[in-house]
Motif scaffolding. Structure first.
Motif, PDB file in Angstrom:
ATOM      1  N   ASN A 190       0.819  -1.200   0.000  1.00 46.49           N
ATOM      2  CA  ASN A 190       0.000   0.000   0.000  1.00 46.49           C
ATOM      3  C   ASN A 190       0.859   1.259   0.000  1.00 46.49           C
ATOM      4  OD1 ASN A 190      -2.815   0.267  -0.198  1.00 46.49           O
ATOM      5  ND2 ASN A 190      -2.924   1.212   1.809  1.00 46.49           N
ATOM      6  N   CYS A 191       1.909   1.235   0.828  1.00 42.97           N
ATOM      7  CA  CYS A 191       2.799   2.395   0.879  1.00 42.97           C
ATOM      8  C   CYS A 191       3.537   2.570  -0.446  1.00 42.97           C
ATOM      9  CB  CYS A 191       3.801   2.238   2.022  1.00 42.97           C
ATOM     10  SG  CYS A 191       3.064   2.417   3.649  1.00 42.97           S
ATOM     11  N   ALA A 192       4.108   1.479  -0.941  1.00 41.66           N
ATOM     12  CA  ALA A 192       4.863   1.567  -2.198  1.00 41.66           C
ATOM     13  C   ALA A 192       3.958   1.969  -3.349  1.00 41.66           C
ATOM     14  CB  ALA A 192       5.539   0.230  -2.488  1.00 41.66           C
ATOM     15  N   GLU A 193       2.773   1.387  -3.401  1.00 45.36           N
ATOM     16  CA  GLU A 193       1.863   1.607  -4.514  1.00 45.36           C
ATOM     17  C   GLU A 193       1.231   2.996  -4.479  1.00 45.36           C
ATOM     18  OE1 GLU A 193      -0.743  -1.781  -6.169  1.00 45.36           O
ATOM     19  OE2 GLU A 193      -2.063  -0.603  -4.870  1.00 45.36           O
ATOM     20  N   LEU A 194       0.543   3.304  -3.381  1.00 46.47           N
ATOM     21  CA  LEU A 194      -0.194   4.562  -3.300  1.00 46.47           C
ATOM     22  C   LEU A 194       0.714   5.773  -3.136  1.00 46.47           C
ATOM     23  CD1 LEU A 194      -3.236   3.517  -1.075  1.00 46.47           C
ATOM     24  CD2 LEU A 194      -3.118   3.720  -3.546  1.00 46.47           C
ATOM     25  N   THR A 228       6.592  -1.198  -6.347  1.00 45.83           N
ATOM     26  CA  THR A 228       5.869  -2.106  -5.458  1.00 45.83           C
ATOM     27  C   THR A 228       6.362  -3.540  -5.602  1.00 45.83           C
ATOM     28  OG1 THR A 228       3.894  -0.713  -5.636  1.00 45.83           O
ATOM     29  CG2 THR A 228       3.578  -2.931  -4.798  1.00 45.83           C
ATOM     30  N   THR A 229       6.609  -3.977  -6.832  1.00 41.79           N
ATOM     31  CA  THR A 229       7.071  -5.347  -7.066  1.00 41.79           C
ATOM     32  C   THR A 229       8.430  -5.595  -6.429  1.00 41.79           C
ATOM     33  OG1 THR A 229       5.929  -5.299  -9.203  1.00 41.79           O
ATOM     34  CG2 THR A 229       7.441  -7.116  -8.815  1.00 41.79           C
ATOM     35  N   VAL A 230       9.351  -4.663  -6.589  1.00 40.44           N
ATOM     36  CA  VAL A 230      10.700  -4.807  -6.030  1.00 40.44           C
ATOM     37  C   VAL A 230      10.654  -4.903  -4.507  1.00 40.44           C
ATOM     38  CG1 VAL A 230      12.935  -3.668  -5.717  1.00 40.44           C
ATOM     39  CG2 VAL A 230      11.830  -3.655  -7.964  1.00 40.44           C
ATOM     40  N   VAL A 231       9.844  -4.047  -3.907  1.00 45.82           N
ATOM     41  CA  VAL A 231       9.804  -3.975  -2.440  1.00 45.82           C
ATOM     42  C   VAL A 231       9.008  -5.131  -1.829  1.00 45.82           C
ATOM     43  CG1 VAL A 231       8.962  -2.599  -0.495  1.00 45.82           C
ATOM     44  CG2 VAL A 231      10.102  -1.471  -2.404  1.00 45.82           C
ATOM     45  N   ARG A 279       1.937  -8.485 -13.496  1.00 40.98           N
ATOM     46  CA  ARG A 279       0.637  -8.395 -12.824  1.00 40.98           C
ATOM     47  C   ARG A 279       0.459  -7.030 -12.153  1.00 40.98           C
ATOM     48  NH1 ARG A 279      -4.601  -9.344 -10.830  1.00 40.98           N
ATOM     49  NH2 ARG A 279      -4.583  -9.397  -8.582  1.00 40.98           N
ATOM     50  N   LEU A 280       1.421  -6.642 -11.307  1.00 39.07           N
ATOM     51  CA  LEU A 280       1.289  -5.382 -10.577  1.00 39.07           C
ATOM     52  C   LEU A 280       1.368  -4.170 -11.496  1.00 39.07           C
ATOM     53  CD1 LEU A 280       3.215  -5.841  -7.191  1.00 39.07           C
ATOM     54  CD2 LEU A 280       0.822  -5.189  -7.495  1.00 39.07           C
ATOM     55  N   GLY A 281       2.270  -4.249 -12.483  1.00 40.94           N
ATOM     56  CA  GLY A 281       2.395  -3.136 -13.413  1.00 40.94           C
ATOM     57  C   GLY A 281       1.120  -2.925 -14.208  1.00 40.94           C
ATOM     58  N   SER A 282       0.623  -4.002 -14.816  1.00 36.31           N
ATOM     59  CA  SER A 282      -0.607  -3.892 -15.607  1.00 36.31           C
ATOM     60  C   SER A 282      -1.809  -3.613 -14.718  1.00 36.31           C
ATOM     61  CB  SER A 282      -0.831  -5.166 -16.422  1.00 36.31           C
ATOM     62  OG  SER A 282      -0.867  -6.305 -15.579  1.00 36.31           O
ATOM     63  N   TRP A 283      -1.826  -4.243 -13.531  1.00 34.14           N
ATOM     64  CA  TRP A 283      -2.938  -4.028 -12.599  1.00 34.14           C
ATOM     65  C   TRP A 283      -2.992  -2.565 -12.163  1.00 34.14           C
ATOM     66  CZ3 TRP A 283      -4.261  -2.349  -7.752  1.00 34.14           C
ATOM     67  CH2 TRP A 283      -5.482  -2.782  -7.234  1.00 34.14           C
ATOM     68  N   ASN A 284      -1.838  -1.998 -11.824  1.00 33.47           N
ATOM     69  CA  ASN A 284      -1.785  -0.597 -11.406  1.00 33.47           C
ATOM     70  C   ASN A 284      -2.246   0.337 -12.516  1.00 33.47           C
ATOM     71  OD1 ASN A 284      -0.347   0.376  -8.663  1.00 33.47           O
ATOM     72  ND2 ASN A 284       0.314  -1.688  -9.181  1.00 33.47           N
ATOM     73  N   ILE A 285      -1.789   0.053 -13.744  1.00 31.44           N
ATOM     74  CA  ILE A 285      -2.168   0.907 -14.871  1.00 31.44           C
ATOM     75  C   ILE A 285      -3.682   0.881 -15.079  1.00 31.44           C
ATOM     76  CG2 ILE A 285      -2.030   1.158 -17.380  1.00 31.44           C
ATOM     77  CD1 ILE A 285       0.911   0.168 -17.114  1.00 31.44           C
ATOM     78  N   VAL A 286      -4.243  -0.332 -15.167  1.00 33.59           N
ATOM     79  CA  VAL A 286      -5.686  -0.448 -15.382  1.00 33.59           C
ATOM     80  C   VAL A 286      -6.464   0.150 -14.212  1.00 33.59           C
ATOM     81  CG1 VAL A 286      -7.619  -2.045 -15.703  1.00 33.59           C
ATOM     82  CG2 VAL A 286      -5.435  -2.504 -16.817  1.00 33.59           C
ATOM     83  N   MET A 287      -6.034  -0.185 -12.982  1.00 36.46           N
ATOM     84  CA  MET A 287      -6.770   0.261 -11.811  1.00 36.46           C
ATOM     85  C   MET A 287      -6.751   1.777 -11.657  1.00 36.46           C
ATOM     86  SD  MET A 287      -7.259   1.286  -8.534  1.00 36.46           S
ATOM     87  CE  MET A 287      -5.564   1.540  -8.005  1.00 36.46           C
ATOM     88  N   PHE A 288      -5.556   2.386 -11.691  1.00 29.87           N
ATOM     89  CA  PHE A 288      -5.464   3.828 -11.441  1.00 29.87           C
ATOM     90  C   PHE A 288      -6.103   4.648 -12.566  1.00 29.87           C
ATOM     91  CE2 PHE A 288      -2.039   2.875  -8.298  1.00 29.87           C
ATOM     92  CZ  PHE A 288      -2.604   3.559  -7.232  1.00 29.87           C
ATOM     93  N   VAL A 289      -5.887   4.228 -13.817  1.00 26.46           N
ATOM     94  CA  VAL A 289      -6.507   4.943 -14.936  1.00 26.46           C
ATOM     95  C   VAL A 289      -8.035   4.852 -14.843  1.00 26.46           C
ATOM     96  CG1 VAL A 289      -6.849   4.937 -17.438  1.00 26.46           C
ATOM     97  CG2 VAL A 289      -4.549   4.736 -16.500  1.00 26.46           C
TER      98      VAL A 289
END
Length: 309
Positions: A190-194, A228-231, A279-289
């Motif tokens: 959550n911290c890394a992502e948001l 987020t993926t790295v951390v 997963r996280l990269g594509s998920w973040n792109i779709v979700m945030f957009v």
């Protein structure tokens, strides 16, 4: 709509709450096969130790997806989807939808929020989400990890059956299995992502590199997904192993981590890194957009109905 400035649209907490859950479900529908591949790769070494085998069944993201389609059918890529959507609707609504409200709570309603405040807000909403949505996460992981048996049977026949079976065989506590590593994982995620998305977007707008539109959201989301993926990968692998383990296989999440290091080495913590990133990269792109557009669309609709003709 895409070119509007943030100050022109001020979504309410309810809009953010609903928008985050909806956007997360849409992102899950699109990226779920990558998540299933990630889970299979993360538990692969564990299965070899238990069964005494040495052959790698899954190799790489697309190799895993291809193998699953060939041996179990394409539908296996969506094992646990119902639980996954249940998880996102409850989980993302809290951890993402309430993030701005929690920032305001820690800053006592002021607009300025430092990095520490953002991290505290991310940790708080992440922990709150896990406390509520943990059973859906356990069921999702169990479904994704299960392989069709030789006689065609399965460990769980349906989402409801999984909830009942886990509660019956492992007790109600079984539905909250791995809660502490999941809280740790999601506080980090959550911290890394948001916070990363928040900061990247803020810097882009501050220096006038882009306006508050689709390219800006895409760039910030991609950066957030990678960070987020790295951390979070090491904690994510431990969480997946522990939640999928048989009762008594590991004494605790720490014991699970130590067993991984002893049997498979430190590299085990980054098993499934590429599917995790995809997963996280594509998920973040779709979700945030999607989230940004839902917020603006719902707010504009609300303003339209509230404005006098």
């Amino acid at each position: 709509m895409l070119g509007m400035k943030p100050k022109d649209v001020v979504p309410s907490a309810a809009v953010k709450f609903f928008g985050a859950g909806t956007a997360a479900c849409i992102a899950d529908l699109i990226t779920f096969p990558l998540d299933t591949a990630k889970v299979r790769l993360q538990i692969q070494g564990e299965s070899q130790k238990v069964e005494g085998g040495s052959t790698m069944k899954y190799r790489g993201v697309f190799g895993t997806i291809t193998t699953m389609c060939r041996t179990e059918g394409p539908r296996s890529l969506y094992n646990g989807l119902v639980a996954g959507l249940q998880r996102q609707m409850s989980f993302a609504s809290i951890r993402i939808g309430l993030y701005d409200s929690m920032k305001q709570f820690y800053t006592r309603g002021t607009e300025s929020a430092g990095i520490v405040t953002r991290l505290m807000a991310g940790c708080t909403t992440g922990a709150m989400a896990v406390a509520l949505a943990q059973p859906t996460d356990v069921v999702k992981v169990r479904f994704q990890a299960q392989v069709r048996l030789a006689d065609g049977g399965r460990r769980y026949n349906s989402t409801l059956n999984a909830y009942k079976t886990i509660a019956r065989d492992e007790g109600v506590r079984g539905l909250w299995k791995g809660c502490m590593p999941n809280i740790t994982r999601n506080a980090i995620v959550n911290c890394a992502e948001l916070v990363t998305y928040d900061l990247i977007k803020e810097l882009i707008l501050k220096y006038g590199l882009m306006t508050d539109n689709l390219p800006c959201h895409f760039t910030a989301a991609f950066g957030a997904g990678f960070c987020t993926t790295v951390v979070a990968s090491p904690v994510d692998v431990v969480k997946t192993r522990f939640m999928n383990s048989a009762d008594g296989q590991y004494r605790s999440a720490i014991n699970c981590a130590l067993t991984m290091v002893r049997n498979e080495g430190p590299k085990a913590f980054y098993k499934g890194f590429m599917p995790s990133f995809l997963r996280l990269g594509s998920w973040n792109i779709v979700m945030f957009v999607t989230y940004e557009q839902i917020k603006r669309g719902m707010t504009q609709s609300q303003q339209y109905w509230e404005s006098p003709l």
